[in-house]
Design an enzyme around this catalytic site. Sequence first.
Site, PDB file in Angstrom:
ATOM      1  N   LEU A  33       0.820  -1.215   0.000  1.00 63.78           N
ATOM      2  CA  LEU A  33       0.000   0.000   0.000  1.00 63.78           C
ATOM      3  C   LEU A  33       0.855   1.267   0.000  1.00 63.78           C
ATOM      4  O   LEU A  33       1.880   1.340   0.668  1.00 63.78           O
ATOM      5  CB  LEU A  33      -0.925   0.006   1.219  1.00 63.78           C
ATOM      6  N   ALA A  35       0.395   5.887  -0.877  1.00 63.38           N
ATOM      7  CA  ALA A  35      -0.571   6.981  -0.727  1.00 63.38           C
ATOM      8  C   ALA A  35      -1.661   6.959  -1.798  1.00 63.38           C
ATOM      9  O   ALA A  35      -2.757   7.486  -1.567  1.00 63.38           O
ATOM     10  CB  ALA A  35       0.164   8.319  -0.742  1.00 63.38           C
ATOM     11  N   HIS A  37      -3.216   4.179  -2.947  1.00 65.22           N
ATOM     12  CA  HIS A  37      -4.234   3.279  -2.391  1.00 65.22           C
ATOM     13  C   HIS A  37      -4.995   3.981  -1.254  1.00 65.22           C
ATOM     14  O   HIS A  37      -6.219   3.869  -1.154  1.00 65.22           O
ATOM     15  CB  HIS A  37      -3.580   2.022  -1.802  1.00 65.22           C
ATOM     16  N   GLN A 148      -7.760   6.163 -11.274  1.00 60.72           N
ATOM     17  CA  GLN A 148      -7.580   6.539 -12.685  1.00 60.72           C
ATOM     18  C   GLN A 148      -6.196   6.123 -13.192  1.00 60.72           C
ATOM     19  O   GLN A 148      -5.976   6.005 -14.394  1.00 60.72           O
ATOM     20  CB  GLN A 148      -7.757   8.055 -12.830  1.00 60.72           C
ATOM     21  N   ASP A 150      -4.953   3.305 -13.346  1.00 55.30           N
ATOM     22  CA  ASP A 150      -5.163   2.165 -14.233  1.00 55.30           C
ATOM     23  C   ASP A 150      -6.435   2.441 -15.041  1.00 55.30           C
ATOM     24  O   ASP A 150      -7.489   1.844 -14.794  1.00 55.30           O
ATOM     25  CB  ASP A 150      -5.263   0.879 -13.412  1.00 55.30           C
TER      26      ASP A 150
HETATM   27  P1  PAJ Z   1      -3.284  -2.373  -7.364  1.00 55.91           P
HETATM   28  O1  PAJ Z   1      -2.269  -2.177  -8.427  1.00 55.91           O
HETATM   29  O2  PAJ Z   1      -2.832  -2.687  -5.970  1.00 55.91           O
HETATM   30  O3  PAJ Z   1      -4.180  -1.082  -7.318  1.00 55.91           O
HETATM   31  C1  PAJ Z   1      -5.311  -1.020  -6.497  1.00 55.91           C
HETATM   32  C2  PAJ Z   1      -6.065   0.262  -6.812  1.00 55.91           C
HETATM   33  O4  PAJ Z   1      -5.250   1.392  -6.505  1.00 55.91           O
HETATM   34  C3  PAJ Z   1      -6.435   0.363  -8.306  1.00 55.91           C
HETATM   35  O5  PAJ Z   1      -7.768   0.847  -8.430  1.00 55.91           O
HETATM   36  C4  PAJ Z   1      -5.415   1.373  -8.809  1.00 55.91           C
HETATM   37  O6  PAJ Z   1      -5.861   2.091  -9.946  1.00 55.91           O
HETATM   38  C5  PAJ Z   1      -5.256   2.277  -7.603  1.00 55.91           C
HETATM   39  N1  PAJ Z   1      -4.005   3.024  -7.674  1.00 55.91           N
HETATM   40  C6  PAJ Z   1      -2.750   2.538  -7.882  1.00 55.91           C
HETATM   41  N2  PAJ Z   1      -1.850   3.552  -7.936  1.00 55.91           N
HETATM   42  C7  PAJ Z   1      -2.540   4.704  -7.777  1.00 55.91           C
HETATM   43  C8  PAJ Z   1      -2.178   6.098  -7.751  1.00 55.91           C
HETATM   44  N3  PAJ Z   1      -0.922   6.506  -7.905  1.00 55.91           N
HETATM   45  N4  PAJ Z   1      -3.161   7.001  -7.554  1.00 55.91           N
HETATM   46  C9  PAJ Z   1      -4.457   6.590  -7.398  1.00 55.91           C
HETATM   47  N5  PAJ Z   1      -4.861   5.302  -7.412  1.00 55.91           N
HETATM   48  C10 PAJ Z   1      -3.920   4.371  -7.593  1.00 55.91           C
HETATM   49  O7  PAJ Z   1      -5.208  -2.577  -9.622  1.00 55.91           O
HETATM   50  C11 PAJ Z   1      -5.020  -3.583  -8.944  1.00 55.91           C
HETATM   51  O8  PAJ Z   1      -4.279  -3.568  -7.777  1.00 55.91           O
HETATM   52  C12 PAJ Z   1      -5.592  -4.949  -9.305  1.00 55.91           C
HETATM   53  O9  PAJ Z   1      -5.651  -5.069 -10.692  1.00 55.91           O
HETATM   54  C13 PAJ Z   1      -6.991  -5.218  -8.677  1.00 55.91           C
HETATM   55  C14 PAJ Z   1      -8.034  -4.227  -9.175  1.00 55.91           C
HETATM   56  C15 PAJ Z   1      -6.903  -5.187  -7.142  1.00 55.91           C
HETATM   57  C16 PAJ Z   1      -7.460  -6.647  -9.097  1.00 55.91           C
HETATM   58  O10 PAJ Z   1      -6.542  -7.602  -8.727  1.00 55.91           O
END
Ligand code: PAJ
Length: 279
Positions: A33, A35, A37, A148, A150
């Site tokens: 995790l 910031a 997340h 956003q 992803d």
């Molecule tokens: P993960 O890469 O851990 O990301 C979890 C969530 O955090 C996703 O919705 C992602 O878009 C968001 N996130 C990641 N970096 C971010 C940032 N810098 N700013 C804002 N939000 C951010 O994405 C996944 O996990 C997986 O594919 C999952 C959806 C959990 C399925 O396994």
Amino acid sequence: MKILTTIADMRAAIKPARESRERIVFVPTMGALHAGHLSLVERAKTEGSCIVMSIFVNPLQFGPSEDLSRYPRPVEDDERLAEEAGVDLLFRPSVEEMYSSARTISVTSGKLGSEWEGKSRPGHFDGVLTVVAKLFNIVQPDAAIFGQKDLQQAALVSAMVRDLDMPIDIVIAPIVREVDGLALSSRNRYLSPEQRKAALALNRALNRVREKFAEGETRVAALENAGVSVVAPEPQVGLDYLAVIDSKTFERPTVAQKGNSIIIAARVGTTRLIDNMTL
Ligand code: PAJ
């Protein structure tokens, strides 16, 4: 914060909140995790009162040559960060709990799932949608928050919820960046200090495209070239794609419009990074 590792325990733990008609908001993650997340948890708290987070490194969404085994799993730090952020229920299942050996059914992500990220990572989005569908069925939230960061994943989850009639509001939250512009990612911790510096080229390229657009350039090819010319001189950065696309269909227009997205993916060393910005 309660930590649940089985589907049965997760369902039992969420029951009181559902029965008292609390609005349940879900933040799925793969942990490590940061910031970004935690900003999703903040957003979740404005959407409802019972906050559920999942941490599950989903093997289905990793290709055979990808980083599944080395993906960071800092379990204790994650639990502390989730609790401090205000998560009520943390679902942290094992691979065996999520995927029985009898498993034969999965979600297919369609045309959009095989473009851009899907083209570079075959099967990736089928894996993402399958696990997200399972998590939605386990948690049964009223709303779920996606980043956003992803963009294509967020678009595909929104399409799945629409096409499969899942009664869940999907909320897309903005990208959290370091002060120097690098989008936060669990994979940033793979970068050496030198690679970390080179990785800033992604953000610079996106900004260059945005500047060109602000100056009046609307030809998509010219905008894309301006972005590519920022990344090309960086020996450490291997560009996968940089494109101006319609934010909903992910198709490339010939003339760019406000609201289109610029998407970029590149390899820095062995680490694959993605980023995007709205025009
Ligand atoms: P993960 O890469 O851990 O990301 C979890 C969530 O955090 C996703 O919705 C992602 O878009 C968001 N996130 C990641 N970096 C971010 C940032 N810098 N700013 C804002 N939000 C951010 O994405 C996944 O996990 C997986 O594919 C999952 C959806 C959990 C399925 O396994």
